[in-house]
Motif scaffolding. Structure first.
Motif, PDB file in Angstrom:
ATOM      1  N   GLY A  46       0.830  -1.198   0.000  1.00 22.84           N
ATOM      2  CA  GLY A  46       0.000   0.000   0.000  1.00 22.84           C
ATOM      3  C   GLY A  46       0.863   1.246   0.000  1.00 22.84           C
ATOM      4  N   GLU A  47       0.245   2.353   0.339  1.00 26.09           N
ATOM      5  CA  GLU A  47       0.937   3.639   0.266  1.00 26.09           C
ATOM      6  C   GLU A  47       1.661   3.953   1.583  1.00 26.09           C
ATOM      7  OE1 GLU A  47      -1.276   6.678  -1.684  1.00 26.09           O
ATOM      8  OE2 GLU A  47      -0.553   8.236  -0.328  1.00 26.09           O
ATOM      9  N   GLY A  48       0.882   4.114   2.623  1.00 22.46           N
ATOM     10  CA  GLY A  48       1.466   4.433   3.922  1.00 22.46           C
ATOM     11  C   GLY A  48       0.389   4.310   4.978  1.00 22.46           C
ATOM     12  N   PRO A  49       0.783   4.254   6.245  1.00 19.72           N
ATOM     13  CA  PRO A  49      -0.202   4.125   7.319  1.00 19.72           C
ATOM     14  C   PRO A  49      -1.143   5.326   7.340  1.00 19.72           C
ATOM     15  CG  PRO A  49       2.053   3.850   8.138  1.00 19.72           C
ATOM     16  CD  PRO A  49       2.156   4.330   6.730  1.00 19.72           C
ATOM     17  N   HIS A  52      -5.711   4.987  11.675  1.00 21.34           N
ATOM     18  CA  HIS A  52      -5.881   3.784  12.492  1.00 21.34           C
ATOM     19  C   HIS A  52      -4.604   2.953  12.554  1.00 21.34           C
ATOM     20  CE1 HIS A  52     -10.226   4.450  12.760  1.00 21.34           C
ATOM     21  NE2 HIS A  52     -10.138   4.842  11.492  1.00 21.34           N
ATOM     22  N   GLU A  53      -3.898   2.902  11.415  1.00 21.88           N
ATOM     23  CA  GLU A  53      -2.652   2.140  11.356  1.00 21.88           C
ATOM     24  C   GLU A  53      -1.600   2.762  12.267  1.00 21.88           C
ATOM     25  OE1 GLU A  53      -4.388   3.185   8.610  1.00 21.88           O
ATOM     26  OE2 GLU A  53      -5.270   1.213   8.161  1.00 21.88           O
ATOM     27  N   ASP A  54      -1.544   4.088  12.274  1.00 21.33           N
ATOM     28  CA  ASP A  54      -0.610   4.820  13.137  1.00 21.33           C
ATOM     29  C   ASP A  54      -0.923   4.547  14.621  1.00 21.33           C
ATOM     30  OD1 ASP A  54       1.363   7.113  13.645  1.00 21.33           O
ATOM     31  OD2 ASP A  54      -0.465   7.922  14.570  1.00 21.33           O
ATOM     32  N   PRO A  59      -0.679  -2.599   9.589  1.00 20.14           N
ATOM     33  CA  PRO A  59      -1.149  -2.103   8.292  1.00 20.14           C
ATOM     34  C   PRO A  59      -2.616  -2.446   8.035  1.00 20.14           C
ATOM     35  CG  PRO A  59       0.041  -4.146   7.980  1.00 20.14           C
ATOM     36  CD  PRO A  59       0.144  -3.813   9.450  1.00 20.14           C
ATOM     37  N   PHE A  60      -3.311  -1.583   7.330  1.00 18.59           N
ATOM     38  CA  PHE A  60      -4.669  -1.859   6.842  1.00 18.59           C
ATOM     39  C   PHE A  60      -5.590  -2.404   7.932  1.00 18.59           C
ATOM     40  CE2 PHE A  60      -2.483  -1.470   2.768  1.00 18.59           C
ATOM     41  CZ  PHE A  60      -3.425  -0.790   2.018  1.00 18.59           C
ATOM     42  N   VAL A  61      -5.785  -1.598   8.957  1.00 24.33           N
ATOM     43  CA  VAL A  61      -6.711  -1.970  10.031  1.00 24.33           C
ATOM     44  C   VAL A  61      -7.906  -1.016  10.143  1.00 24.33           C
ATOM     45  CG1 VAL A  61      -5.077  -3.272  11.443  1.00 24.33           C
ATOM     46  CG2 VAL A  61      -5.222  -0.779  11.700  1.00 24.33           C
ATOM     47  N   ALA A  85       2.377  -4.755   3.381  1.00 25.06           N
ATOM     48  CA  ALA A  85       3.364  -3.719   3.705  1.00 25.06           C
ATOM     49  C   ALA A  85       2.953  -2.408   3.049  1.00 25.06           C
ATOM     50  CB  ALA A  85       4.755  -4.144   3.223  1.00 25.06           C
ATOM     51  N   ASN A  86       3.710  -1.388   3.313  1.00 24.57           N
ATOM     52  CA  ASN A  86       3.467  -0.070   2.729  1.00 24.57           C
ATOM     53  C   ASN A  86       4.767   0.522   2.197  1.00 24.57           C
ATOM     54  OD1 ASN A  86       0.605   0.771   3.071  1.00 24.57           O
ATOM     55  ND2 ASN A  86       1.024   0.400   5.246  1.00 24.57           N
ATOM     56  N   MET A  87       4.618   1.503   1.294  1.00 22.41           N
ATOM     57  CA  MET A  87       5.784   2.196   0.746  1.00 22.41           C
ATOM     58  C   MET A  87       6.529   2.956   1.829  1.00 22.41           C
ATOM     59  SD  MET A  87       6.178   1.874  -2.581  1.00 22.41           S
ATOM     60  CE  MET A  87       6.788   3.394  -3.318  1.00 22.41           C
ATOM     61  N   MET A 158      -6.146  -1.000  -8.254  1.00 18.79           N
ATOM     62  CA  MET A 158      -6.640   0.193  -7.592  1.00 18.79           C
ATOM     63  C   MET A 158      -6.421   0.083  -6.085  1.00 18.79           C
ATOM     64  SD  MET A 158     -10.503   1.186  -8.474  1.00 18.79           S
ATOM     65  CE  MET A 158     -10.790  -0.182  -9.553  1.00 18.79           C
ATOM     66  N   HIS A 159      -6.368   1.215  -5.402  1.00 20.93           N
ATOM     67  CA  HIS A 159      -6.308   1.166  -3.938  1.00 20.93           C
ATOM     68  C   HIS A 159      -7.712   0.882  -3.390  1.00 20.93           C
ATOM     69  CE1 HIS A 159      -5.483   2.171   0.191  1.00 20.93           C
ATOM     70  NE2 HIS A 159      -4.200   2.317  -0.099  1.00 20.93           N
ATOM     71  N   PRO A 160      -7.831  -0.029  -2.407  1.00 23.94           N
ATOM     72  CA  PRO A 160      -9.162  -0.313  -1.855  1.00 23.94           C
ATOM     73  C   PRO A 160      -9.862   0.945  -1.340  1.00 23.94           C
ATOM     74  CG  PRO A 160      -7.529  -1.829  -0.937  1.00 23.94           C
ATOM     75  CD  PRO A 160      -6.787  -0.856  -1.800  1.00 23.94           C
TER      76      PRO A 160
HETATM   77  N1  URA Z   1      -3.892   2.704   3.220  1.00 26.55           N
HETATM   78  C1  URA Z   1      -2.639   2.294   2.914  1.00 26.55           C
HETATM   79  O1  URA Z   1      -2.130   2.543   1.826  1.00 26.55           O
HETATM   80  N2  URA Z   1      -1.973   1.575   3.814  1.00 26.55           N
HETATM   81  C2  URA Z   1      -2.486   1.241   5.006  1.00 26.55           C
HETATM   82  O2  URA Z   1      -1.802   0.566   5.780  1.00 26.55           O
HETATM   83  C3  URA Z   1      -3.797   1.686   5.307  1.00 26.55           C
HETATM   84  C4  URA Z   1      -4.477   2.413   4.398  1.00 26.55           C
END
Ligand code: URA
Ligand code: SF4
Length: 208
Positions: A46-49, A52-54, A59-61, A85-87, A158-160
């Motif tokens: 993914g892109e980044g937290p 919620h992830e922070d 990731p992705f919570v 993971a994320n970038m 695509m990004h969810p």
């Molecule tokens: N979007 C992202 O790209 N990464 C995450 O961890 C959460 C949302």
């Protein structure tokens, strides 16, 4: 930049949690190294937290994560069998796009995770992680088509979060997800001109 002591995914996660190599370290609550088994065949980037992830360091919570889990289940995949993971590993303030300097500082961790896991398929979520592999592509053209890169397949989607509230995009992202299991039986070494690797080609082909 080389970081010593990244012999395992746990080492990478430890380094990430104490990293101060870019300004995002100053605004994070928790770094989010990524999670999943070391022998995962599929890796999502993914892109980044986000918020919620922070908060949780995972990731992705948040809402995008719940949608990702639904998409995984619909495709017959288990979250605990893939690596996510994320970038960038720390949340950009207000969820802004990561800056080039931040991505550059952070890429050593993702690159090492890819090396250690050595997945058969990398699924990039959104244009930002797609650009790591296909810098000049547009997501609308590149999505849903897996291409061999360095002995594995890279599959942009695509990004969810982009599809979460747009019903017209949901069918597309579901369709793209459902194709993921089938990618595991493809053989990049055969498709890639002059490619190397593919030591388990025979095994993969026998699965047909
Ligand atoms: N979007 C992202 O790209 N990464 C995450 O961890 C959460 C949302
Ligand atoms: Fe370090 Fe990456 Fe976090 Fe920046 S985003 S502080 S490079 S772990």
């Amino acid at each position: 930049m080389d970081v010593p002591n990244m012999d395992s995914l746990e080492d990478v996660a430890r380094q990430v949690r104490s990293c101060t190599d870019c300004p995002l370290s100053g605004s994070r609550t928790n770094a989010v190294p990524g999670e999943g088994p070391a022998d995962a065949e599929i890796m999502f980037i993914g892109e980044g937290p986000g918020f919620h992830e922070d908060r949780l360091g995972r990731p992705f919570v948040g809402p995008a994560g719940q949608f990702l889990e639904a998409l995984l289940a619909d495709a017959g995949l288990r979250r605990d069998r893939v690596f996510i993971a994320n970038m960038v590993k720390c949340r950009p303030p207000n969820n802004r796009d990561p800056l080039p300097a931040e991505t550059a500082a952070c890429s050593k961790y993702l690159d090492r995770q890819i090396e250690l896991i050595d997945p058969k398929v990398i699924v990039t979520l959104g244009r930002f992680s797609m650009s790591k592999f296909f810098p000049r592509e547009s997501i609308s053209k590149a999505r849903g088509r897996a291409r061999p890169v360095g002995g594995r397949l890279v599959y942009p989607m695509m990004h969810p979060a982009a599809a979460l509230h747009r019903n017209e995009l949901k069918a597309t992202i579901m369709e793209d997800f459902r194709a993921i299991p089938g990618l595991l039986v493809e053989t990049p070494a055969v498709q890639e001109q002059g490619g190397e690797g593919g030591d388990d080609q025979g095994q993969q082909l026998s699965m047909f």
